[in-house]
Write an enzyme that holds these catalytic residues in place. Structure first.
Site, PDB file in Angstrom:
ATOM      1  N   LYS A 113       0.772  -1.274   0.083  1.00  0.00           N
ATOM      2  CA  LYS A 113      -0.127   0.115   0.090  1.00  0.00           C
ATOM      3  C   LYS A 113       0.952   1.418  -0.027  1.00  0.00           C
ATOM      4  CE  LYS A 113      -4.411  -1.569   2.255  1.00  0.00           C
ATOM      5  NZ  LYS A 113      -5.214  -1.272   3.132  1.00  0.00           N
ATOM      6  N   LYS A 200      -4.758  -9.172  -7.026  1.00  0.00           N
ATOM      7  CA  LYS A 200      -6.192  -9.323  -6.210  1.00  0.00           C
ATOM      8  C   LYS A 200      -7.221  -8.147  -6.532  1.00  0.00           C
ATOM      9  CE  LYS A 200      -6.121  -7.494  -2.092  1.00  0.00           C
ATOM     10  NZ  LYS A 200      -6.242  -7.127  -0.884  1.00  0.00           N
ATOM     11  N   LYS A 203     -10.670  -2.652  -3.725  1.00  0.00           N
ATOM     12  CA  LYS A 203     -11.562  -1.411  -3.852  1.00  0.00           C
ATOM     13  C   LYS A 203     -10.658  -0.256  -4.492  1.00  0.00           C
ATOM     14  CE  LYS A 203     -13.745  -2.783   0.531  1.00  0.00           C
ATOM     15  NZ  LYS A 203     -13.094  -2.443   1.679  1.00  0.00           N
TER      16      LYS A 203
HETATM   17  P1  TYM Z   1     -10.873  -4.789   3.668  1.00  0.00           P
HETATM   18  O1  TYM Z   1     -12.109  -4.039   3.856  1.00  0.00           O
HETATM   19  O2  TYM Z   1      -9.727  -4.410   2.929  1.00  0.00           O
HETATM   20  O3  TYM Z   1     -11.586  -6.125   3.308  1.00  0.00           O
HETATM   21  C1  TYM Z   1     -12.779  -6.767   4.159  1.00  0.00           C
HETATM   22  C2  TYM Z   1     -12.639  -8.454   3.855  1.00  0.00           C
HETATM   23  O4  TYM Z   1     -12.484  -8.683   2.304  1.00  0.00           O
HETATM   24  C3  TYM Z   1     -11.366  -9.705   2.378  1.00  0.00           C
HETATM   25  N1  TYM Z   1     -11.069  -9.332   0.755  1.00  0.00           N
HETATM   26  C4  TYM Z   1     -10.755 -10.377   0.097  1.00  0.00           C
HETATM   27  N2  TYM Z   1     -11.289 -11.781  -0.101  1.00  0.00           N
HETATM   28  C5  TYM Z   1     -11.280 -12.371  -0.989  1.00  0.00           C
HETATM   29  N3  TYM Z   1     -10.563 -11.845  -2.206  1.00  0.00           N
HETATM   30  C6  TYM Z   1     -10.495 -10.721  -2.436  1.00  0.00           C
HETATM   31  N4  TYM Z   1     -10.086 -10.228  -3.503  1.00  0.00           N
HETATM   32  C7  TYM Z   1     -10.474  -9.742  -1.289  1.00  0.00           C
HETATM   33  N5  TYM Z   1     -10.281  -8.466  -0.931  1.00  0.00           N
HETATM   34  C8  TYM Z   1     -10.341  -8.292   0.325  1.00  0.00           C
HETATM   35  C9  TYM Z   1     -10.352  -9.324   3.290  1.00  0.00           C
HETATM   36  O5  TYM Z   1      -9.470 -10.258   3.537  1.00  0.00           O
HETATM   37  C10 TYM Z   1     -11.241  -8.783   4.554  1.00  0.00           C
HETATM   38  O6  TYM Z   1     -11.650  -9.988   5.236  1.00  0.00           O
HETATM   39  N6  TYM Z   1      -7.873  -5.084   7.455  1.00  0.00           N
HETATM   40  C11 TYM Z   1      -9.373  -5.787   7.148  1.00  0.00           C
HETATM   41  C12 TYM Z   1     -10.280  -4.747   7.817  1.00  0.00           C
HETATM   42  C13 TYM Z   1     -10.394  -5.068   9.363  1.00  0.00           C
HETATM   43  C14 TYM Z   1     -10.467  -6.386  10.227  1.00  0.00           C
HETATM   44  C15 TYM Z   1     -10.389  -5.982  11.439  1.00  0.00           C
HETATM   45  C16 TYM Z   1     -10.922  -7.635   9.830  1.00  0.00           C
HETATM   46  C17 TYM Z   1     -10.228  -4.169  10.336  1.00  0.00           C
HETATM   47  N7  TYM Z   1     -10.002  -4.824  11.493  1.00  0.00           N
HETATM   48  C18 TYM Z   1     -10.514  -7.088  12.418  1.00  0.00           C
HETATM   49  C19 TYM Z   1     -10.981  -8.564  10.714  1.00  0.00           C
HETATM   50  C20 TYM Z   1     -11.001  -8.174  11.971  1.00  0.00           C
HETATM   51  C21 TYM Z   1      -9.468  -5.500   5.960  1.00  0.00           C
HETATM   52  O7  TYM Z   1      -8.971  -6.190   4.952  1.00  0.00           O
HETATM   53  O8  TYM Z   1     -10.552  -4.818   5.172  1.00  0.00           O
END
Ligand code: TYM
Length: 337
Positions: A113, A200, A203
């Site tokens: 990132k 991947k 967003k």
């Molecule tokens: P975020 O918003 O980037 O992603 C949210 C969830 O979606 C999953 N994900 C995917 N899974 C499969 N294929 C993809 N291309 C893909 N892109 C995203 C991510 O693994 C995530 O589960 N850091 C976390 C947010 C967070 C969180 C937490 C999660 C903050 N605090 C505590 C669990 C527990 C995240 O990646 O958000």
């Protein structure tokens, strides 16, 4: 005895896509039956990269509505906004002081990132995994359902709990913090971009055609699938490393159609792209249609959504404050209550 706990969250940044749904949110739904579930909208994480202050509140509400539209029930789960429970920020500070810098320097997602941010990398972006550890540890979560990309962050949360807190301040019989386990499903934990099977679905990809958002119209879905990258080979395969795009689209098809992977492989083995793409388009449209209908209904009554988030905040605060107090006592702060 209470049920084992689950905590997870999604950032309210941009449109939530089918990768977030298949890799994470969809797996939360069944856990509500067997676990005590906490799902937060992680808005504090959303400001670790430059954000739009005119959209943050709306996107936070919209993300909560998406959770509910996907089947997260406010009766069964605690649905709340991370910034509404100040214990998250407070625990993050305490953990910052207990986490070795060199553990943080290994974090792959920060490296990826920060390259994208160029000169403008915030300390918050570096600290993102510690805040995530705080989210998880506050609720004494047993399980954290996430996509594959979050595995390293989960390991960090486990290491902080075990090696920096329990072993320093607790004893074997009375650990201070619960050491969480990741729940990463085999199928769909890494959905790839529609325009590049090696990266991947994300967003933050500037190319909108790289992802299908949960709120995309049928026309848009159809257009994006038509434009999705293909190859000149006949037959759609899952596990051919030379054909990452075919594998990714077949994985999406199998996840959304409910077909077992081996059945999906057989069904599509002799298909050309001209047959497979319309089938995939139809499958995506029909699986998103009930979510979209529910989402737009929920968004008609924002007052009701806000009230549900208020209730979620109250429930989350009670649990979070207890863990925070336990850790502050263990660290040795003066308590005057
Ligand atoms: P975020 O918003 O980037 O992603 C949210 C969830 O979606 C999953 N994900 C995917 N899974 C499969 N294929 C993809 N291309 C893909 N892109 C995203 C991510 O693994 C995530 O589960 N850091 C976390 C947010 C967070 C969180 C937490 C999660 C903050 N605090 C505590 C669990 C527990 C995240 O990646 O958000």
């Amino acid at each position: 005895m209470r049920r084992p706990r689950v905590l997870s969250g999604v950032q309210p940044t941009g449109a939530i896509h089918i990768g977030n749904w298949i890799g994470a949110i969809r797996n939360w739904v069944d856990l509500q039956e067997t676990h005590e579930t906490f799902f937060c909208v992680v808005d504090l994480h959303a400001i670790t990269v430059p954000h739009n202050n005119k959209q943050l509140a709306e996107e936070t509400l919209s993300t909560a509505a998406i959770y509910m539209a996907c089947g997260i029930s406010p009766e069964q789960s605690t649905i709340f906004v991370q910034s509404h429970v100040s214990a998250h920020s407070e625990l993050c500070w305490l953990l910052n002081c207990l986490t070795p810098l060199n553990w943080m320097e290994r974090m792959i997602q920060f490296k990826e990132k920060s390259i994208k941010q160029g000169e403008n990398v915030s300390i918050g972006l570096f600290d993102y995994p510690v805040l995530m550890a705080a989210d998880i540890l506050l609720y004494e979560a047993d399980l954290v359902p996430v996509g594959e990309d979050q595995k390293q962050h989960l390991e960090l949360a486990r290491d902080i709990a075990q090696q920096r807190i329990n072993s320093n301040y607790g004893d074997k019989e009375n650990p201070i913090l619960k050491v969480p386990k990741p729940l990463i499903t085999k199928q769909g934990s890494r959905i790839m971009s529609l325009v590049d099977g090696h990266s991947k679905m994300s967003k933050s990809d500037p190319n909108e055609n790289s992802r299908i958002s949960l709120l995309d119209t049928p026309e848009l879905i159809s257009r994006k699938i038509k434009r999705a990258k293909t190859d000149p080979i006949l037959g759609i395969e899952l596990n051919n490393p030379q054909r990452p795009e075919a594998g990714n689209l077949l994985r999406i098809y199998s996840s959304l159609s409910g077909l077992e992977e081996n059945i999906a492989i057989q069904t599509c083995a002799d298909m050309g792209w001209g047959t497979f793409k319309p089938l995939l388009t139809e499958t995506i449209i029909s699986s998103l249609q009930p979510i979209q209908e529910k989402y737009f209904n929920l968004m008609k009554d924002k007052g009701e959504l806000i009230e549900l988030l208020r209730q979620g905040q109250n429930k989350a605060e009670q649990v979070a404050e207890k863990t925070l107090k336990k850790l502050k006592d263990a660290i040795g702060f003066l308590d005057i209550d």
